[in-house]
Structure formats: structure tokens, C-alpha cells
Motif scaffolding. Structure first.
Motif, PDB file in Angstrom:
ATOM      1  N   GLY A   1      -2.439  -3.061 -15.026  1.00 35.41           N
ATOM      2  CA  GLY A   1      -2.327  -3.084 -13.543  1.00 35.41           C
ATOM      3  C   GLY A   1      -1.323  -1.755 -13.081  1.00 35.41           C
ATOM      4  N   SER A   2      -1.542  -1.506 -11.828  1.00 34.13           N
ATOM      5  CA  SER A   2      -0.879  -0.437 -11.545  1.00 34.13           C
ATOM      6  C   SER A   2       0.605  -0.447 -11.533  1.00 34.13           C
ATOM      7  CB  SER A   2      -1.368   0.512 -10.127  1.00 34.13           C
ATOM      8  OG  SER A   2      -1.397  -0.511  -9.196  1.00 34.13           O
ATOM      9  N   ASN A   3       0.785  -1.853 -11.403  1.00 42.15           N
ATOM     10  CA  ASN A   3       2.513  -2.131 -11.442  1.00 42.15           C
ATOM     11  C   ASN A   3       2.991  -1.811 -12.727  1.00 42.15           C
ATOM     12  OD1 ASN A   3       2.720  -3.174  -8.992  1.00 42.15           O
ATOM     13  ND2 ASN A   3       2.131  -5.369  -9.804  1.00 42.15           N
TER      14      ASN A   3
ATOM     15  N   TYR B   1       5.541  -0.474  -0.108  1.00 42.83           N
ATOM     16  CA  TYR B   1       5.076  -1.640  -0.890  1.00 42.83           C
ATOM     17  C   TYR B   1       6.421  -2.066  -1.954  1.00 42.83           C
ATOM     18  CZ  TYR B   1       2.804  -3.485  -5.482  1.00 42.83           C
ATOM     19  OH  TYR B   1       2.230  -4.197  -6.275  1.00 42.83           O
TER      20      TYR B   1
ATOM     21  N   CYS C   1       2.925   6.065  -0.540  1.00 43.60           N
ATOM     22  CA  CYS C   1       1.844   5.068  -0.826  1.00 43.60           C
ATOM     23  C   CYS C   1       1.164   5.425   0.228  1.00 43.60           C
ATOM     24  CB  CYS C   1       2.489   3.758  -0.729  1.00 43.60           C
ATOM     25  SG  CYS C   1       1.873   2.440  -0.950  1.00 43.60           S
TER      26      CYS C   1
ATOM     27  N   ASN D   1       0.963   0.184   1.943  1.00 47.03           N
ATOM     28  CA  ASN D   1       0.948  -1.334   1.994  1.00 47.03           C
ATOM     29  C   ASN D   1       2.448  -1.666   2.566  1.00 47.03           C
ATOM     30  OD1 ASN D   1       0.985  -4.062   1.583  1.00 47.03           O
ATOM     31  ND2 ASN D   1       0.468  -4.030  -0.374  1.00 47.03           N
TER      32      ASN D   1
ATOM     33  N   ASP E   1       1.267   6.371  -4.549  1.00 48.94           N
ATOM     34  CA  ASP E   1       0.265   5.239  -5.110  1.00 48.94           C
ATOM     35  C   ASP E   1      -0.837   4.973  -4.177  1.00 48.94           C
ATOM     36  OD1 ASP E   1      -0.358   2.366  -5.167  1.00 48.94           O
ATOM     37  OD2 ASP E   1       1.340   1.608  -5.377  1.00 48.94           O
TER      38      ASP E   1
ATOM     39  N   ALA F   1      -3.522   2.535  -4.180  1.00 46.99           N
ATOM     40  CA  ALA F   1      -4.112   1.455  -4.541  1.00 46.99           C
ATOM     41  C   ALA F   1      -5.082   1.159  -3.840  1.00 46.99           C
ATOM     42  CB  ALA F   1      -3.023   0.096  -4.668  1.00 46.99           C
ATOM     43  N   TYR F   2      -5.392   1.589  -2.674  1.00 46.96           N
ATOM     44  CA  TYR F   2      -6.353   1.382  -1.516  1.00 46.96           C
ATOM     45  C   TYR F   2      -7.116   2.805  -1.322  1.00 46.96           C
ATOM     46  CZ  TYR F   2      -3.431  -2.706  -1.180  1.00 46.96           C
ATOM     47  OH  TYR F   2      -2.637  -3.974  -1.260  1.00 46.96           O
TER      48      TYR F   2
ATOM     49  N   THR G   1      -5.789   1.719  -8.999  1.00 49.35           N
ATOM     50  CA  THR G   1      -5.867   0.329  -9.558  1.00 49.35           C
ATOM     51  C   THR G   1      -7.286  -0.501  -9.426  1.00 49.35           C
ATOM     52  OG1 THR G   1      -5.108  -2.072  -9.565  1.00 49.35           O
ATOM     53  CG2 THR G   1      -5.400  -0.933  -7.811  1.00 49.35           C
TER      54      THR G   1
ATOM     55  N   SER H   1      -7.466  -3.448  -9.035  1.00 47.24           N
ATOM     56  CA  SER H   1      -7.305  -4.784  -8.654  1.00 47.24           C
ATOM     57  C   SER H   1      -7.888  -4.887  -7.292  1.00 47.24           C
ATOM     58  CB  SER H   1      -5.862  -4.818  -8.395  1.00 47.24           C
ATOM     59  OG  SER H   1      -5.105  -5.052  -9.729  1.00 47.24           O
ATOM     60  N   LYS H   2      -8.246  -3.783  -6.495  1.00 48.60           N
ATOM     61  CA  LYS H   2      -8.683  -3.920  -4.902  1.00 48.60           C
ATOM     62  C   LYS H   2     -10.129  -3.641  -4.744  1.00 48.60           C
ATOM     63  CE  LYS H   2      -4.122  -5.152  -4.530  1.00 48.60           C
ATOM     64  NZ  LYS H   2      -3.260  -4.376  -4.386  1.00 48.60           N
TER      65      LYS H   2
ATOM     66  N   ARG I   1      -6.076  -7.074 -14.595  1.00 49.17           N
ATOM     67  CA  ARG I   1      -5.003  -6.497 -14.531  1.00 49.17           C
ATOM     68  C   ARG I   1      -5.115  -5.145 -15.287  1.00 49.17           C
ATOM     69  NH1 ARG I   1      -3.137  -6.803 -11.304  1.00 49.17           N
ATOM     70  NH2 ARG I   1      -0.893  -6.290 -12.036  1.00 49.17           N
TER      71      ARG I   1
HETATM   72  C1  LIG Z   1      -1.990  -4.281  -4.686  1.00 41.58           C
HETATM   73  C2  LIG Z   1      -1.220  -2.983  -4.714  1.00 41.58           C
HETATM   74  C3  LIG Z   1      -0.833  -2.482  -6.217  1.00 41.58           C
HETATM   75  C4  LIG Z   1      -1.717  -3.075  -7.315  1.00 41.58           C
HETATM   76  O1  LIG Z   1      -1.232  -3.529  -8.411  1.00 41.58           O
HETATM   77  P1  LIG Z   1      -1.657  -3.898  -9.646  1.00 41.58           P
HETATM   78  O2  LIG Z   1      -0.563  -4.091 -10.641  1.00 41.58           O
HETATM   79  O3  LIG Z   1      -2.579  -2.883 -10.011  1.00 41.58           O
HETATM   80  O4  LIG Z   1      -2.666  -5.307  -9.317  1.00 41.58           O
HETATM   81  C5  LIG Z   1      -0.257  -1.494  -6.377  1.00 41.58           C
HETATM   82  N1  LIG Z   1       0.275  -0.457  -5.294  1.00 41.58           N
HETATM   83  C6  LIG Z   1       0.290  -1.244  -3.866  1.00 41.58           C
HETATM   84  C7  LIG Z   1       0.705  -0.318  -3.020  1.00 41.58           C
HETATM   85  C8  LIG Z   1      -0.723  -2.302  -3.899  1.00 41.58           C
HETATM   86  O5  LIG Z   1      -0.731  -2.960  -2.666  1.00 41.58           O
END
Ligand SMILES: *Cc1c(COP(=O)(O)O)cnc(C)c1O
Length: 349
Positions: A72-74, A98, A143, A147, A172, A174-175, A198, A200-201, A209
Motif C-alpha cells: 500500500g502507499s501507506n 490525508y 497531496c 484527500n 501523494d 493516490a488519485y 497506489t 487501491s483506488k 495492499r
Molecule cells: C487512499 C489513500 C492512500 C492509499 O493508501 P494505500 O495504503 O495505498 O491503500 C494514500 N494516500 C491518500 C491521500 C489516500 O487517500
């Protein structure tokens, strides 16, 4: 310290965590199942995740040495903080943003200094200046799209931060694919810039992940020293590598969601709510005359879950809705119209 929470309520329409409303292609899942059937599970995974990183590198037209992947990017953000932040160092964020940027930075031991976005949730050069006068950050987080506000940073702003921030600049994204612009083309071995993405989205793979960054090769080398060995399991590496074969399907999905976002924003604009323009797969809005908590509960009662940001700093009275399928969005809009048609609590009867 407070932990990170994202409350789940069991309802029919879940528009609260910015996931894709539809699954990845069935052909991807079949391909993955086939390959998983012949995995040597008694062996450690490819520690360098070469196939996966090569695929991501090809996608972005960079070298495999410019890609770092993680759970995951986390975990990408955490590895960046473990490598470049930590005690006696400072990390800069621009709030509201975020929550995990400041959360992970603090867990690394760093001091977090935050700039306040303007009334439209934009970051201006003077906001950047006033934060940098107060500290000497090891990492500055951007970001874009942000978010939970949906704001996309201007090219000028990103370039300005790159010019004046002393340490590493992390964007970041992510989107990123939902937005009209990206900072990816600014990544270069001569700049202290990384762009985080990521699966994820946009890739509809939150359950897998998997996230990554594109950055200078010297930085990727440092991250590889810090991250745990074999952190990316074999199945995950396969899942990511095979997903890249379905890039066209991902883009179609993103295009559909962007169209759907514009439709939803157009309808929201007609309702008694303030709506912020979004470059992501979610929209932030604030009921003008109704209590946000009551609206949130009214939506839940009608089977629709959105994110309640009403108690978050700088986001008083705000709710965030993820773009779903058009049927889900219709259900959300109907429920919201219903709730807002009721006499606001506290108004004279
Ligand atoms: C959803 C999101 C992530 C994603 O995290 P993952 O660990 O890749 O699921 C990262 N940064 C932002 C700003 C997000 O909204």
C-alpha cells in the motif's frame, strides 16, 4: 495518541472510503489464479520485486531503479518517514489533508509543522513561505488531488515548493489518474521529489495492499536499506504485475468515474449544500442549513454511508462522498434530497 479510524457501518451503499465501486476485470483474477497455482510457496519472494517494478517502470517510462513498491502507499509513506524523518527532524503538511501523512511522521518521531490551506483549501506561495520560515523540514508533503478536499495543486505551486523546500518533497497522487495533471514528469535524479501512487483506488485493488513511488534512483537505494526484507509477498507481486496488463480497462473505469463525478457535482450544485470542485473520485460538500451529523445519520438510515468529516479540524459541517456506480450515486442523491427536504433541526416550526 489517537489511532487512525475509518468507521464501517453495514449498509447497502458504501461511499465512504474512496474505493472503486467495481471489481478489477475477471480476466485479471483468472490469470492471477492460474499463476498462483504454480507459486513455490516454500521459497521467499523475489526480494527486489523485479518483475513488478519493471512493469511499473515501463508504465511510467522510467527505469526500474526509479521505482519503489510496498504494501500500500501507506507503507511507502512509512518507509519515506523512517528513512528521512524521525526524531529531531521536521515534516511539513498542509491541512486539512490525508491524516496519515502527519500520523506516520509523528510515529517516526518527527515533529510535524502544518500550514493552513486557504478558504478554498488551496496552498499558496505565501502559505508555503510562512511555514518554511518556522522550520527546516526533512520532508514536505503535498497531496494532489488532496484527500479529503479534492483540490488539485497547480503546476506552479508544485514547482514553487520544489524550489523553496529544503528537504524531500513528496507528492501523494493516490488519485492521480482522476486528475487533469500530475507531477510525475518532474521526477528526475537531480530533484528531491517523489510521486506516490497506489493500486487501491484507480486500479480497484484496495484488497491487494500495493502502492509505489517514482523517484530518484539514489533515493530508492536508501529506501531499500530501510524497508524489511521480503516485505512484498509473491502473490502480491503477481497481482500487481498482472494488473498492469489491464491498463486500458483501468483507464476506462477512471473515465467513467470522472463522468459520474461531474454528473454528481452538477446535481449537488442544485441542492442547499456547498460543493468543492474535485479532481478525485470523491466530492466534499457541506449542508448549508442542516446539521452535518444529522444529514450523515439520515443517509445511513436510508442505506447510504458517506464519510463524516464534520468533527475534523477545518472541516466543520463537511461530508465526503465517494463516487460509486451510477445506480449507487442515484441512491445517494435521492437519499440526500430526501434528508435535505426535511425541516432542518433547530429551525422554527
Ligand atoms: C487512499 C489513500 C492512500 C492509499 O493508501 P494505500 O495504503 O495505498 O491503500 C494514500 N494516500 C491518500 C491521500 C489516500 O487517500
Amino acid at each position: 495518541m489517537e489511532g487512525y479510524h475509518s468507521p464501517q457501518v453495514h449498509v447497502q451503499v458504501r461511499l465512504n472510503t474512496n474505493e472503486s465501486p467495481v471489481a478489477p476485470p475477471a480476466a485479471w483474477q483468472e490469470l492471477l489464479a492460474d499463476e498462483v497455482a504454480s507459486v513455490d510457496f516454500h521459497r521467499y519472494p523475489d526480494r527486489a520485486a523485479t518483475g513488478l517494478r519493471r512493469g511499473i517502470a515501463e508504465l511510467h517510462g522510467v527505469g526500474v531503479e526509479n521505482v519503489f513498491a510496498a504494501n500500500g502507499s501507506n507503507e511507502v509513506l512509512q518507509t519515506l518517514c523512517l528513512t528521512y524523518a524521525g526524531t529531531v527532524r521536521t515534516v511539513v503538511t498542509f491541512e486539512p489533508s490525508y491524516m496519515l501523512h502527519s500520523h506516520i511522521a509523528k510515529i517516526s518521531g518527527a515533529t510535524v509543522v502544518s500550514g493552513d490551506r486557504d478558504a478554498d483549501f488551496a496552498i499558496t506561495a505565501s502559505i508555503v513561505d510562512s511555514v518554511l520560515e518556522r522550520c527546516d523540514p526533512a520532508i514536505t508533503f503535498l497531496c494532489s488531488p488532496n484527500n479529503p478536499t479534492g483540490v488539485v495543486d497547480s503546476r506552479e505551486l508544485v514547482e514553487y515548493v520544489l524550489r523553496v523546500a529544503p528537504g524531500l518533497v513528496v507528492v501523494d497522487e493516490a488519485y492521480g489518474q482522476f486528475a487533469p495533471r500530475s507531477a510525475l514528469d518532474l521526477v528526475d535524479d537531480s530533484r528531491n521529489l517523489v510521486v506516490v501512487r497506489t493500486f487501491s483506488k484507480t486500479w480497484a485493488m484496495a484488497g491487494a495492499r500495493l502502492g509505489y513511488l517514482v523517484g530518484p534512483s539514489w533515493l530508492v537505494e536508501e529506501l531499500d536499506k530501510v524497508v524489511l526484507p521480503y516485505h512484498l509477498d509473491t502473490v502480491k507481486q503477481l497481482a500487481g504485475r498482472l494488473a498492469l496488463h489491464f491498463h486500458a480497462e483501468m483507464r476506462d473505469r477512471v473515465e467513467t468515474l470522472v463522468r459520474e463525478r461531474e454528473r454528481l457535482v452538477a446535481v449537488l450544485t442544485e441542492l442547499p449544500v456547498r460543493v468543492w470542485p474535485s479532481g478525485a473520485n470523491f466530492v466534499l460538500f457541506r449542508p448549508l442549513y442542516h446539521d452535518a451529523n444529522a444529514v450523515w445519520q439520515g443517509l445511513v438510515d436510508r442505506g447510504v454511508l458517506v464519510r463524516n468529516c464534520a468533527s475534523w479540524p477545518r472541516l466543520g459541517g463537511c461530508l465526503r462522498v465517494t463516487i460509486g456506480t451510477s445506480a449507487e450515486d442515484d441512491q445517494f442523491l435521492a437519499a440526500l434530497g430526501d434528508v435535505l427536504a426535511e425541516t432542518p433541526e433547530g429551525a422554527g416550526s
